[in-house]
Design a protein around this motif. Sequence first.
Motif, PDB file in Angstrom:
ATOM      1  N   SER A 139       0.826  -1.207   0.000  1.00 13.72           N
ATOM      2  CA  SER A 139       0.000   0.000   0.000  1.00 13.72           C
ATOM      3  C   SER A 139       0.859   1.256   0.000  1.00 13.72           C
ATOM      4  N   ARG A 140       0.674   2.075  -1.029  1.00 11.61           N
ATOM      5  CA  ARG A 140       1.374   3.358  -1.086  1.00 11.61           C
ATOM      6  C   ARG A 140       0.969   4.256   0.064  1.00 11.61           C
ATOM      7  N   ASP A 141      -0.318   4.201   0.462  1.00 12.81           N
ATOM      8  CA  ASP A 141      -0.790   5.067   1.537  1.00 12.81           C
ATOM      9  C   ASP A 141      -0.148   4.706   2.868  1.00 12.81           C
ATOM     10  N   TYR A 200       6.401  11.091  -0.136  1.00 12.39           N
ATOM     11  CA  TYR A 200       6.274  10.294  -1.353  1.00 12.39           C
ATOM     12  C   TYR A 200       7.620  10.171  -2.070  1.00 12.39           C
ATOM     13  N   SER A 249      -3.059   2.652  -4.999  1.00 15.19           N
ATOM     14  CA  SER A 249      -2.188   2.546  -3.832  1.00 15.19           C
ATOM     15  C   SER A 249      -1.671   1.133  -3.666  1.00 15.19           C
ATOM     16  N   ASN A 304      -7.986   5.653  -5.975  1.00 14.96           N
ATOM     17  CA  ASN A 304      -6.754   5.850  -5.200  1.00 14.96           C
ATOM     18  C   ASN A 304      -6.409   4.601  -4.407  1.00 14.96           C
ATOM     19  N   THR A 305      -7.423   3.937  -3.869  1.00 18.14           N
ATOM     20  CA  THR A 305      -7.179   2.697  -3.119  1.00 18.14           C
ATOM     21  C   THR A 305      -6.551   1.637  -4.023  1.00 18.14           C
ATOM     22  N   PHE A 321       3.413   5.901   2.838  1.00 19.76           N
ATOM     23  CA  PHE A 321       3.524   7.341   3.073  1.00 19.76           C
ATOM     24  C   PHE A 321       3.415   7.663   4.561  1.00 19.76           C
ATOM     25  N   ARG A 322       2.488   6.983   5.250  1.00 20.67           N
ATOM     26  CA  ARG A 322       2.346   7.243   6.677  1.00 20.67           C
ATOM     27  C   ARG A 322       3.618   6.885   7.438  1.00 20.67           C
TER      28      ARG A 322
END
Length: 897
Positions: free
Chosen positions: A324-326, A335, A492, A488-489, A329-330
């Motif tokens: 997961s890209r999201d 990014y 991601s 986006n999901t 990022f967290r």
Amino acid sequence: MAEALAVVGIVANIIQLVDFGSRVLKRLEEYQSKLGEIPEVFRHIKAELPVLLDALRQTKAAIDAGCMQDETKKALLPAVEGCGVQIKSLDDVIVKALPVSGDSWARRGRKALGSLRYDAKVEKITAVVRGYIQTLTYHAAASSTLRRSADRALPRPTPSSTVPFRRDPHFVDREILAEIDCKSQQSASRVALVGLGGVGKSQLAVEYSYRVREKSPATWVFWVHASSIARFEEGYRKIAERAKLPGWDRPDVDILRLVYSWLCDEANGRWVMIIDNADDLEVFTCPSDRRKGSKDDVSSNAAAALLESLPQSPNGSMLITSRSRDVAFRLTGSYADIIRVHPMDQSNALTLLRNKLEGSFEQNDAVALVEALDYMPLAITQAAAYISQRTPRATVSRYLQNLRKDDRDRAKLLDIDIRDSRRDGTASNSIIATWQISFKHIRRERPSATQLLSLMSLFDRRGIPESLLGGRYQEDNDASSDFEGDLNTLTSFSLVATDVEGHQFEMHQLVQFSTRKWLELQGELEGWREKYVTLMDDSYPVGWHENWKACQTLFPHAQAAVACRPTDGGALEAWASVLFKAAWYASEMGSYHAAKEMGQSALEAREATLGGEHPDTLASVNSLGLVLSRQGKYEEADAMHRRALEGSEKVLGSEHPDTLASVNSLGLVLSRQGKYEEAEAMHRRALETKEKMLGPEHPNTLASVSNLGLVLRGQGKYEEAEAMHRRVLETKEKVLGPEHPNTLVSVNNLGLVLERQGKYEEAEAMQRQALEGTEKVLGPEHPNTLVSVNNLGSVLERQGKYEEAEKMQRRALEGSEKVLGPEHPDTLISVNNLGLVLSRQGKYEEAEAMQRRALEGYEKVLGPEHPSTLASANNLGSVLEKQGKYEEAEKMNRRAL
């Protein structure tokens, strides 16, 4: 038991106090920044609060590190509770005494006067807090001294690695490792590898870990698995054990805080931590309802602290792997620190296959196999393991054949799970099962994104248009869902990628296949097929020229619909409609094989759902007949058109446009069979009715005029044919424009009849115009373009321009063989015409070979009595006569008479 409860109590109290005290301090700071100065007594307590909070944190750190004795903890518990009482009292005073931004001026004035009454109370709170600070600071310092003494008494362990996997001797290097190394040079760096499951993220991390140790033996390398809170804590416990941290094996130790404190201490040296499979954000940030009022409070608090347990000390760096890209990022905060891991390129994929397999294999088979596996490292590794396990019966070629069979065989191969000691033991080695983990996660977290993925899995993998997705995938077409959020999901998780402009999407073919198999397991595939074919029927236009651009864009998705044949009657009608329209466009583009396959399927579906005499069924019959005619299969086409005409006359009447279309189509195929008189009768019937019903300038009327001109030319009635073609051309140029494909057909037809009359210069001009137009509008390899090339070559030959004529005929022949096949009637025309121009140049042997080939082909395809067959026999006789082979030449010429 009482001691353990006391420890838990003091730690829980400190956590709550630090949180509560921080909020009170923040309120004081906000008041001062927004509303000016605060009373002096509040300034004093504002200065003491940060010191108190720090003393509380130091106390907790000492407890976490196991440096504080139980008696001390029990003795400090009243002090900690007392701090809580004082902070609560301070909060009450602030509410009553200090104004807020929403207060009126009158209320502010009353609070200002009233605050004088609270000065003594605040001074008392400040005095008590200072006492607690001294107490907490003393005991924390004493515990720290004990810890340092204990640390000096123990030998410092040698830096090592907790990576649980052996190094892969077959690892294929990628430029990604250099990029990781570059980004990791910064102090306290955090770099994330993000990509599909099975794309090789963990293997890259394993190789990187070994390279770090090779380059710097004094650097610790730690591996933490992050698929769950328990496994994360297990990874930290292994760090504590390996580094021999004091108290690591105590059952009441806060292992996260213990390891965190050690990692933050630069005296312990450099370290690299690999956090693998960080796919679920909830592992790092649990929802609030999991932190309250539960017997699992201790573990929940630990879970809430996972993000806080990731140090940012200058002596360490982190490498994170995630789907997961999201989430990445967290964890990284940038990014720019996320590296997308894509499937391998062909060269690296072949190297991996070669490294994993023993023995030789065909290069072409290997190239086809890695392509079929989307260049995914896990899929390639599993294929190699399967082949090696079953050799010699299993080979690359045989595996590829099985992979290309039906979906059941393909799924069986891709779902095989051959254990790999270099991968996490709890992870599946099946590429399908690996991706289904992501599917399940997305369905749990965002069901509407799963619906979008389900619909997209049925499209062709490339060029999926945004215009066909928004508002079309939700349950009951509920457009209120957030398309951008759903997209986006999926992006991601690397399940979907976008083009440069962001309006079209693409997916890996194996991701689409795995999604469909997952839907099948859930019993949902049929419903999505029905939704998809209905969507395509609504979106795909008919094959008129003005729709070609839209047809071209959507054609791959219409082809994908072929595999989505539904069982429901209504959806099956929609499916047949999609295929009918797509076959129409394919035929116009010269893709006759695809047109026939789709047209045949559409006809069968309409016969099943509508019956043999329904107008839509008859339209499919006529359309399929046109394709067969263009393929040179004139007898089959003849039968189709007679069936369509008979049915249309019965159901619709003799003057219905669909009936007249069948009359026209039958006339065309009769003409191509050399049955000119019957063909002329058909075209005159169609023309007469169309002129009456539609008018003389209607496109359908002009089509009949043009077709009548063709049959008149075939009969040698050149003047009447010329008049017909001039009439059609003049009207089409006015109505359709000079570059419309139908206009260009008329230019070509007029050129042909002019050539037959010996008007070569005008004929050449017409053929050059037709060729230039078809190349521009249809492309250099379209059948109509190749016809224009052939016809231009013919008129050039008639004028003695043999070299240019030969060049044209060779181009026409080469293109026709490629596009139409060696036995198509149009190909045989090119063979015949090339033979003619070769003969004119005295190249008799090659000319004879061409004419023999043409005659043999015509006899096979059209029959011995067809006019084209007889003309070919005459041409062969001519070239034989020129070589002095008089007896055979006479035989041929007599046959042609």
